[in-house]
Design a protein around this motif. Structure first.
Motif, short mmCIF file in Angstrom:
data_model
loop_
_atom_site.label_atom_id
_atom_site.label_comp_id
_atom_site.label_asym_id
_atom_site.label_seq_id
_atom_site.Cartn_x
_atom_site.Cartn_y
_atom_site.Cartn_z
N PRO A 149 0.83 -1.20 0.00
CA PRO A 149 0.00 0.00 0.00
C PRO A 149 0.87 1.26 0.00
O PRO A 149 1.92 1.30 0.63
CB PRO A 149 -0.82 -0.12 1.28
N HIS A 150 0.38 2.29 -0.68
CA HIS A 150 1.22 3.41 -1.05
C HIS A 150 1.09 4.58 -0.08
O HIS A 150 -0.01 4.98 0.29
CB HIS A 150 0.86 3.89 -2.46
N ASN A 151 2.24 5.09 0.31
CA ASN A 151 2.34 6.32 1.08
C ASN A 151 2.84 7.41 0.13
O ASN A 151 3.89 7.24 -0.49
CB ASN A 151 3.34 6.13 2.22
N PRO A 152 2.07 8.51 -0.08
CA PRO A 152 0.98 8.98 0.77
C PRO A 152 -0.43 8.68 0.26
O PRO A 152 -1.39 8.94 0.99
CB PRO A 152 1.20 10.49 0.75
N THR A 153 -0.61 8.18 -0.96
CA THR A 153 -1.95 8.17 -1.56
C THR A 153 -2.85 7.06 -1.02
O THR A 153 -4.05 7.08 -1.27
CB THR A 153 -1.87 8.00 -3.09
N THR A 154 -2.30 6.08 -0.32
CA THR A 154 -2.99 4.90 0.23
C THR A 154 -3.49 3.97 -0.87
O THR A 154 -4.27 3.06 -0.59
CB THR A 154 -4.15 5.27 1.18
N GLU A 155 -3.08 4.17 -2.13
CA GLU A 155 -3.50 3.29 -3.22
C GLU A 155 -3.00 1.86 -2.96
O GLU A 155 -1.93 1.65 -2.38
CB GLU A 155 -2.91 3.78 -4.55
N VAL A 156 -3.79 0.88 -3.41
CA VAL A 156 -3.44 -0.53 -3.24
C VAL A 156 -3.55 -1.24 -4.59
O VAL A 156 -4.22 -0.76 -5.51
CB VAL A 156 -4.33 -1.23 -2.20
N VAL A 157 -2.87 -2.39 -4.69
CA VAL A 157 -2.95 -3.22 -5.90
C VAL A 157 -3.17 -4.66 -5.47
O VAL A 157 -2.99 -5.02 -4.30
CB VAL A 157 -1.67 -3.12 -6.75
N ASP A 158 -3.56 -5.49 -6.44
CA ASP A 158 -3.72 -6.91 -6.16
C ASP A 158 -2.54 -7.69 -6.75
O ASP A 158 -1.66 -7.12 -7.41
CB ASP A 158 -5.06 -7.43 -6.69
N LEU A 159 -2.55 -8.99 -6.52
CA LEU A 159 -1.44 -9.81 -6.98
C LEU A 159 -1.36 -9.83 -8.50
O LEU A 159 -0.25 -9.87 -9.07
CB LEU A 159 -1.57 -11.24 -6.44
N GLU A 160 -2.49 -9.77 -9.16
CA GLU A 160 -2.49 -9.78 -10.62
C GLU A 160 -1.74 -8.57 -11.18
O GLU A 160 -1.06 -8.65 -12.20
CB GLU A 160 -3.92 -9.80 -11.16
N TRP A 161 -1.86 -7.42 -10.50
CA TRP A 161 -1.11 -6.23 -10.91
C TRP A 161 0.39 -6.50 -10.81
O TRP A 161 1.17 -6.15 -11.72
CB TRP A 161 -1.50 -5.04 -10.03
N MET A 162 0.80 -7.15 -9.71
CA MET A 162 2.20 -7.50 -9.54
C MET A 162 2.67 -8.46 -10.63
O MET A 162 3.80 -8.37 -11.13
CB MET A 162 2.42 -8.12 -8.16
N VAL A 163 1.80 -9.41 -11.01
CA VAL A 163 2.15 -10.37 -12.06
C VAL A 163 2.48 -9.63 -13.36
O VAL A 163 3.47 -9.95 -14.05
CB VAL A 163 1.00 -11.38 -12.27
N ARG A 164 1.66 -8.66 -13.71
CA ARG A 164 1.89 -7.89 -14.94
C ARG A 164 3.22 -7.15 -14.89
O ARG A 164 3.97 -7.12 -15.88
CB ARG A 164 0.74 -6.90 -15.15
N LEU A 165 3.53 -6.58 -13.73
CA LEU A 165 4.77 -5.81 -13.61
C LEU A 165 5.99 -6.72 -13.68
O LEU A 165 7.00 -6.37 -14.33
CB LEU A 165 4.77 -5.01 -12.30
N VAL A 166 5.92 -7.87 -13.04
CA VAL A 166 7.04 -8.81 -13.09
C VAL A 166 7.27 -9.29 -14.51
O VAL A 166 8.42 -9.39 -14.98
CB VAL A 166 6.80 -9.99 -12.13
N ALA A 167 6.20 -9.58 -15.23
CA ALA A 167 6.34 -10.02 -16.61
C ALA A 167 7.03 -8.96 -17.46
O ALA A 167 7.92 -9.27 -18.28
CB ALA A 167 4.97 -10.37 -17.19
N PHE A 168 6.63 -7.70 -17.25
CA PHE A 168 7.27 -6.60 -17.98
C PHE A 168 8.75 -6.51 -17.63
O PHE A 168 9.61 -6.36 -18.51
CB PHE A 168 6.57 -5.29 -17.66
N ALA A 169 9.07 -6.58 -16.33
CA ALA A 169 10.46 -6.44 -15.90
C ALA A 169 11.34 -7.57 -16.42
O ALA A 169 12.49 -7.34 -16.81
CB ALA A 169 10.51 -6.40 -14.37
#
Length: 391
Positions: A173-193
């Motif tokens: 979870p993000h400081n300061p905006t408090t935005e959150v993501v799910d695991l699927e979002w992480m999957v997309r980022l790892v694939a890109f990286a």
């Protein structure tokens, strides 16, 4: 005298609010402080007791290990297995840091230098922006927040930056905006990286600070993440051990070992009794983060409900110990710094101006949930008295 690295630093806007708060308190005024995110919840009793016991043993007064004593690295490995189902090799994939800020700052020394670029969210916790800059790299700030598609913005920034960015720094979870993501979002980022050979650095400061059934994912839960990713886990918020300065870099063994090598030249590690007490906290008080969360959730509800009642519409965060509040329209032209100054001088409520978190933070102030529910209610009453334009 000329200095290096610090000459380009902008004024620390949070200090302006702190000075106004202190002036008001010295004048006898009762300021409700929801500015600096400094946890007020006590650390676990068992950790305090173990610290006192270990500190009385002269053998623990000597230099410790900069990478962290073996049982401490094993304890965080066990925690990751319990909480996230992630296996970590405590000898190759874990290094202890003297807080997450120290860990991130020195990690950037090993990953980027002059000619390199890092992608970093804006707004952002300030060290995320400045750690790459201190290492001599360029920083491309990527918009994050309400009504933003951060992943799409990252892709756009990647395509428009040359040479291609080497590192992406982010935190959910993000400081300061408090935005959150799910695991699927992480999957997309790892694939890109993995496709583009970019290093992912995830500051997992609020790994356990979440509400309403939301569970923050570790990026290391993604299959293949260790090929490209490292994560910073800290005991600051989860176990309310802010002043103890115990954190860890975990994940990709090559990157972890690079930081381990650098740190061997820089420090001798955290005071060993603190490391011993941290082991006990993780092993014997694994449910303590839930206790902490219940307190923060009560404060979150008191603040959000109170602000709604006075006509200040804010989003109820699902993670972190903050509330990210858009400046109400009648006051928006003031800008975040002047609005925060107005709140502390007129309403006796201290907040953090959004502009202090980067260019993307303008138009917001951040409330930290570091006052008890009674004090939060008093702060809301003060705001209602002063914010007459809310109707």
């Amino acid at each position: 005298m000329e200095f290096r690295r610090i000459n380009g630093l902008p004024p620390y806007v949070f200090a302006i609010i702190n000075e106004l708060r202190d002036e008001a308190r010295h004048a006898g005024r009762d300021v409700i402080d929801m500015g600096f995110g400094n946890p007020d919840i006590p650390s676990p009793d068992i950790a305090v007791d173990k610290l006192a016991e270990a500190a009385r043993n002269p053998r623990n007064h000597r230099y410790s290990a900069s990478r962290g004593i073996p049982k401490l690295r094993l304890a965080i490995s066990d925690l990751y297995q319990r909480n996230f189902g992630v296996d970590l090799d405590p000898d190759r994939e874990v290094v202890t840091t003297i807080g997450a800020k120290e860990g991130l700052s020195h990690l950037m020394w090993t990953l980027v230098g002059p000619g390199d670029t890092a992608l970093v969210p804006t707004p952002s916790y300030p060290i995320h922006i400045y750690a790459p800059l201190f290492a001599g790299a360029d920083v491309q700030q990527v918009q994050l927040g309400p009504d933003q598609d951060f992943f799409a913005n990252l892709m756009d920034a990647w395509e428009s930056t040359w040479p291609r960015p080497r590192v992406i720094v982010f935190s959910f979870p993000h400081n300061p905006t408090t935005e959150v993501v799910d695991l699927e979002w992480m999957v997309r980022l790892v694939a890109f990286a993995r496709e583009h050979d970019v290093v992912l650095v995830h500051d997992f400061a609020y790994s356990d600070t979440a509400f309403d059934g939301y569970r923050p994912p570790s990026i290391l839960e993604v299959p293949g993440a260790k090929d490209v990713a490292v994560e910073l886990y800290t005991m600051t918020k989860s176990f309310s051990m802010a002043g103890w300065r115990v954190a860890f870099l975990v994940g990709n063994a090559e990157i972890v070992q690079a930081l381990t090598k650098l740190k061997s030249y820089l420090d001798y590690g955290t005071f060993q009794p603190i490391q011993i007490a941290a082991i006990v906290a993780m092993n014997e008080e694994p449910e303590y983060p839930k206790v902490v969360n219940e307190i923060y959730q009560g404060r979150r509800d008191a603040l959000c409900d109170g602000l709604h009642r006075i006509g200040w519409e804010v989003e109820r965060p699902r993670g972190t110990m903050f509330v990210w509040a858009p400046i109400p329209e009648p006051y928006r032209e003031m800008g975040s710094l002047e609005f925060a100054k107005f709140l502390v001088t007129e309403a006796e409520v201290a907040t953090s101006p959004g502009v202090g978190f980067g260019k993307g933070g303008e138009g917001f102030v951040r409330f930290a949930l570091i006052e008890n529910e009674q004090r939060v209610a008093q702060g809301v009453r003060n705001l209602r008295r002063v914010l007459t334009k809310l109707g």
